[in-house]
Write an enzyme that holds these catalytic residues in place. Sequence first.
Site, PDB file in Angstrom:
ATOM      1  N   THR A 111      -3.870 -21.816 -31.731  1.00 12.78           N
ATOM      2  CA  THR A 111      -4.187 -21.283 -33.067  1.00 12.78           C
ATOM      3  C   THR A 111      -3.158 -21.790 -34.090  1.00 12.78           C
ATOM      4  O   THR A 111      -2.211 -22.484 -33.734  1.00 12.78           O
ATOM      5  CB  THR A 111      -4.199 -19.732 -33.016  1.00 12.78           C
ATOM      6  OG1 THR A 111      -3.043 -19.289 -32.299  1.00 12.78           O
ATOM      7  CG2 THR A 111      -5.442 -19.230 -32.330  1.00 12.78           C
ATOM      8  N   HIS A 134       0.385  -8.251 -30.122  1.00  8.72           N
ATOM      9  CA  HIS A 134       0.475  -9.333 -29.130  1.00  8.72           C
ATOM     10  C   HIS A 134       1.831  -9.320 -28.430  1.00  8.72           C
ATOM     11  O   HIS A 134       2.723  -8.584 -28.832  1.00  8.72           O
ATOM     12  CB  HIS A 134       0.224 -10.704 -29.785  1.00  8.72           C
ATOM     13  CG  HIS A 134      -1.226 -10.977 -30.024  1.00  8.72           C
ATOM     14  ND1 HIS A 134      -1.865 -10.588 -31.170  1.00  8.72           N
ATOM     15  CD2 HIS A 134      -2.172 -11.576 -29.246  1.00  8.72           C
ATOM     16  CE1 HIS A 134      -3.147 -10.941 -31.101  1.00  8.72           C
ATOM     17  NE2 HIS A 134      -3.364 -11.537 -29.941  1.00  8.72           N
ATOM     18  N   LYS A 145       4.493 -14.778 -28.640  1.00  9.11           N
ATOM     19  CA  LYS A 145       3.507 -15.382 -29.532  1.00  9.11           C
ATOM     20  C   LYS A 145       4.190 -15.946 -30.770  1.00  9.11           C
ATOM     21  O   LYS A 145       4.963 -15.255 -31.430  1.00  9.11           O
ATOM     22  CB  LYS A 145       2.436 -14.357 -29.926  1.00  9.11           C
ATOM     23  CG  LYS A 145       1.340 -14.970 -30.771  1.00  9.11           C
ATOM     24  CD  LYS A 145       0.099 -14.117 -30.810  1.00  9.11           C
ATOM     25  CE  LYS A 145      -0.979 -14.715 -31.700  1.00  9.11           C
ATOM     26  NZ  LYS A 145      -1.443 -16.040 -31.267  1.00  9.11           N
ATOM     27  N   GLY A 184      -4.511 -15.792 -34.955  1.00  7.48           N
ATOM     28  CA  GLY A 184      -5.700 -16.498 -35.465  1.00  7.48           C
ATOM     29  C   GLY A 184      -6.909 -15.579 -35.465  1.00  7.48           C
ATOM     30  O   GLY A 184      -7.758 -15.639 -36.372  1.00  7.48           O
TER      31      GLY A 184
HETATM   32  P1  NAD Z   1       2.481 -20.854 -23.378  1.00  4.92           P
HETATM   33  O1  NAD Z   1       3.731 -20.889 -24.179  1.00  4.92           O
HETATM   34  O2  NAD Z   1       2.456 -20.034 -22.133  1.00  4.92           O
HETATM   35  O3  NAD Z   1       2.061 -22.359 -22.983  1.00  4.92           O
HETATM   36  C1  NAD Z   1       2.113 -23.436 -23.873  1.00  4.92           C
HETATM   37  C2  NAD Z   1       2.236 -24.702 -23.043  1.00  4.92           C
HETATM   38  O4  NAD Z   1       2.138 -25.835 -23.900  1.00  4.92           O
HETATM   39  C3  NAD Z   1       3.563 -24.808 -22.287  1.00  4.92           C
HETATM   40  O5  NAD Z   1       3.288 -24.953 -20.918  1.00  4.92           O
HETATM   41  C4  NAD Z   1       4.225 -26.058 -22.878  1.00  4.92           C
HETATM   42  O6  NAD Z   1       4.931 -26.818 -21.905  1.00  4.92           O
HETATM   43  C5  NAD Z   1       3.004 -26.843 -23.357  1.00  4.92           C
HETATM   44  N1  NAD Z   1       3.349 -27.839 -24.367  1.00  4.92           N
HETATM   45  C6  NAD Z   1       4.303 -27.761 -25.343  1.00  4.92           C
HETATM   46  N2  NAD Z   1       4.309 -28.900 -26.062  1.00  4.92           N
HETATM   47  C7  NAD Z   1       3.347 -29.692 -25.538  1.00  4.92           C
HETATM   48  C8  NAD Z   1       2.872 -30.991 -25.860  1.00  4.92           C
HETATM   49  N3  NAD Z   1       3.399 -31.721 -26.863  1.00  4.92           N
HETATM   50  N4  NAD Z   1       1.827 -31.492 -25.141  1.00  4.92           N
HETATM   51  C9  NAD Z   1       1.289 -30.802 -24.133  1.00  4.92           C
HETATM   52  N5  NAD Z   1       1.714 -29.559 -23.770  1.00  4.92           N
HETATM   53  C10 NAD Z   1       2.727 -29.022 -24.469  1.00  4.92           C
HETATM   54  O7  NAD Z   1       1.336 -20.399 -24.387  1.00  4.92           O
HETATM   55  P2  NAD Z   1      -0.114 -19.798 -24.028  1.00  4.92           P
HETATM   56  O8  NAD Z   1      -0.059 -18.313 -23.930  1.00  4.92           O
HETATM   57  O9  NAD Z   1      -0.726 -20.588 -22.916  1.00  4.92           O
HETATM   58  O10 NAD Z   1      -0.885 -20.059 -25.418  1.00  4.92           O
HETATM   59  C11 NAD Z   1      -1.055 -21.372 -25.914  1.00  4.92           C
HETATM   60  C12 NAD Z   1      -1.756 -21.309 -27.288  1.00  4.92           C
HETATM   61  O11 NAD Z   1      -3.064 -20.739 -27.132  1.00  4.92           O
HETATM   62  C13 NAD Z   1      -1.074 -20.457 -28.364  1.00  4.92           C
HETATM   63  O12 NAD Z   1      -1.252 -21.075 -29.627  1.00  4.92           O
HETATM   64  C14 NAD Z   1      -1.843 -19.140 -28.335  1.00  4.92           C
HETATM   65  O13 NAD Z   1      -1.793 -18.442 -29.576  1.00  4.92           O
HETATM   66  C15 NAD Z   1      -3.226 -19.677 -28.057  1.00  4.92           C
HETATM   67  N6  NAD Z   1      -4.173 -18.718 -27.463  1.00  4.92           N
HETATM   68  C16 NAD Z   1      -5.455 -18.817 -27.883  1.00  4.92           C
HETATM   69  C17 NAD Z   1      -6.435 -18.025 -27.305  1.00  4.92           C
HETATM   70  C18 NAD Z   1      -7.862 -18.203 -27.727  1.00  4.92           C
HETATM   71  O14 NAD Z   1      -8.737 -17.517 -27.179  1.00  4.92           O
HETATM   72  N7  NAD Z   1      -8.160 -19.121 -28.668  1.00  4.92           N
HETATM   73  C19 NAD Z   1      -6.082 -17.109 -26.305  1.00  4.92           C
HETATM   74  C20 NAD Z   1      -4.760 -17.034 -25.892  1.00  4.92           C
HETATM   75  C21 NAD Z   1      -3.801 -17.860 -26.475  1.00  4.92           C
END
Ligand code: NAD
Length: 242
Positions: free
Chosen positions: A75, A133, A137, A143
Amino acid sequence: MNIALVGYGKMGKAIEEIAVQRGHTIVAKINRDTPLDTLLIQKIDVAIEFTRPDVVVNNLLFCLKHHLPVVVGTTAWYDDFNKVVEQVKQENGALLYASNFSIGVNIFFEINRKLAQLMNPYTDYKAAVEEIHHLQKLDAPSGTAVTIANTIIENNDQLSTWKLGEETHPTVTNNELGITSYRKPDVPGTHIVTYQSDIDTIEIKHEAHNRKGFALGAVMAAEYLFGKKGIFTMSDVLNSRD
Ligand code: NAD
């Protein structure tokens, strides 16, 4: 399908579990330290992107440039939305985005729209949005809260913008919708919409119990996107199941 996980954090791992249960193969897991180029040596049907607001746009542009259909759950990148749309058009690519992939939340979005329309004539009621959250976060408001707020604003003649308060309700003028963001340990996500008057309060609430709902929705979105061209959202996925 062969799925690449771009981002293998909390969501990437939850998506892997559901994707495998639904008969798909995870062919790549990309993290902060894995070069995106490693995607190019795999046969990938769809990439699923859940990373961070500061890297998501580059990841999307990379996938589109290399003709990988991409489902994006990260998001807080919508300021660059037009740039990504241009790339989809230029490459005749495929993108599906949603601020929230949970089916329950998408039903909540529809109830929120209908409630906003019903409440519009009743100007004694003051609308407000709250979201809760986990502490890690990165963005506030969520979002999902922004989607909820924008829908209320679109359907309310008094409101023209939203205003954020972190941990306390913001002081708002008549044309502002207050959003309050709370950060607490170990909570997957709660969204509450209230309409309050001197007489009574109407409240609708969605509370995620775990990340499975987001993960299932993201995998269903990938199944929907496979073989398509263009830009889609979660409502396309849900409407395709009517
Ligand atoms: P998290 O911090 O657990 O995981 C993020 C991952 O991204 C990490 O493993 C990190 O190593 C990786 N990362 C960082 N930079 C990177 C890069 N340049 N290339 C590839 N990977 C990279 O976070 P999460 O809880 O898995 O959430 C991730 C995102 O999803 C957040 O923005 C969160 O708000 C969003 N989210 C959206 C929904 C939805 O339904 N749309 C639901 C939950 C979370």
